[in-house]
Design a protein around this motif. Structure first.
Motif: not given
Length: 274
Positions: A177-183, A198-207, A209-212, A218-219
């Motif tokens: 239902k959720f994921f943790f992200l550390t940078v 809810l969907h993996y596309t949400d996860l990709v978007y949030n990752v 967006n967070s890097f931005q 990211r490279s």
């Protein structure tokens, strides 16, 4: 799923020499036994269970604890990792009895059914604060009847930054239902957060967006991925177009006859020194 698996050096009569680590989440439960003398995991088991809400977590946990006879043994000490999405980091000088009396209700909607837990993160000079259900704590205390260390998984991750040869590094731990992200950038923590999806596309978007938002390339980042129930492949494939360097979570101690477990969050949390 990992059935009860043991290392060749495991001895059931010597559990008093082992540190028991239990992971509790809405995805299920797992435990590991860590030999503190030889510095390696000697036994483990993972049991996936789909739990719809925190209201049902205690009941499922009680059933699981009572079904695992191994957990009735005596251990050197016991750690309980609770995977909960809501947490906050507070500078050390403002934690403990220096927190306002109503801080729990302001930060977490804390009420009579929950308790505030503080984990010290010395390397950051901070404490990670989260809440868990009071009846969950009662269940754990009644079952084990010993002093327990109740921890958030990010306490381990933030206390021991994942090693990388890249300038930046990040880690993702996913649940259903959720994921943790550390940078981190140049060894400095920029972000530690959780995101629902809810969907993996949400996860990709949030990752992305967070890097931005933290203005981190990211490279030049090595991204470590793990899942609470070790379902890493799909997430890795979805993020490959956006990250040049994706790795599995790495730890020192290992179960040599079970390579999948050697990159699991269960092993990482068991072997980490806090």
């Amino acid at each position: 799923m990992f059935d009860f698996t043991t290392d060749d050096s495991f001895e059931i009569e010597k559990t008093i020499q082992y540190e028991l680590s239990i992971q509790v989440s809405l995805d299920g439960f797992s435990f590991t036994a860590f030999d503190t003398f030889n510095k390696k995991v000697v036994a483990f088991k993972t049991t996936p269970v789909k739990i719809s809400s925190n209201l049902l977590l205690v009941r499922h946990l009680k059933d699981w604890l009572e079904s695992e006879s191994f957990l009735e043994k005596r251990f050197k000490n016991i750690r309980i990792f609770i995977f909960t999405a809501i947490f906050t980091l507070v500078p050390e000088e403002f934690s403990g009895d220096k927190l306002p009396e109503n801080s729990g209700s302001l930060l977490f909607h804390e009420d009579a059914t929950t308790e505030l837990i503080e984990n010290k993160i010395a390397v950051l000079g901070a404490r990670l604060i989260f809440t868990i259900q009071s009846d969950l704590i009662s269940l754990l205390n009644q079952f084990f009847n010993v002093n327990l260390e109740i921890l958030h998984p990010l306490t381990a991750l933030l206390s021991n930054q994942v090693k990388s040869e890249k300038r930046n590094c990040a880690a993702i731990i996913t649940t259903q239902k959720f994921f943790f992200l550390t940078v981190y950038r140049n060894g400095k923590l920029l972000l530690a957060n959780s995101y629902p999806y809810l969907h993996y596309t949400d996860l990709v978007y949030n990752v992305l967006n967070s890097f931005q938002q933290v203005e981190t390339a990211r490279s030049a980042t090595e991204l470590f991925i793990c899942d609470v129930m070790n379902k890493n492949k799909k997430i890795e494939d979805l993020l490959k177009p956006y990250f040049n360097h994706i790795s599995k979570l790495k730890t020192g101690p290992a179960i040599v006859n079970h390579p999948d477990f050697n990159h699991s969050i269960q092993l990482y949390l068991s072997a980490i020194e806090l």
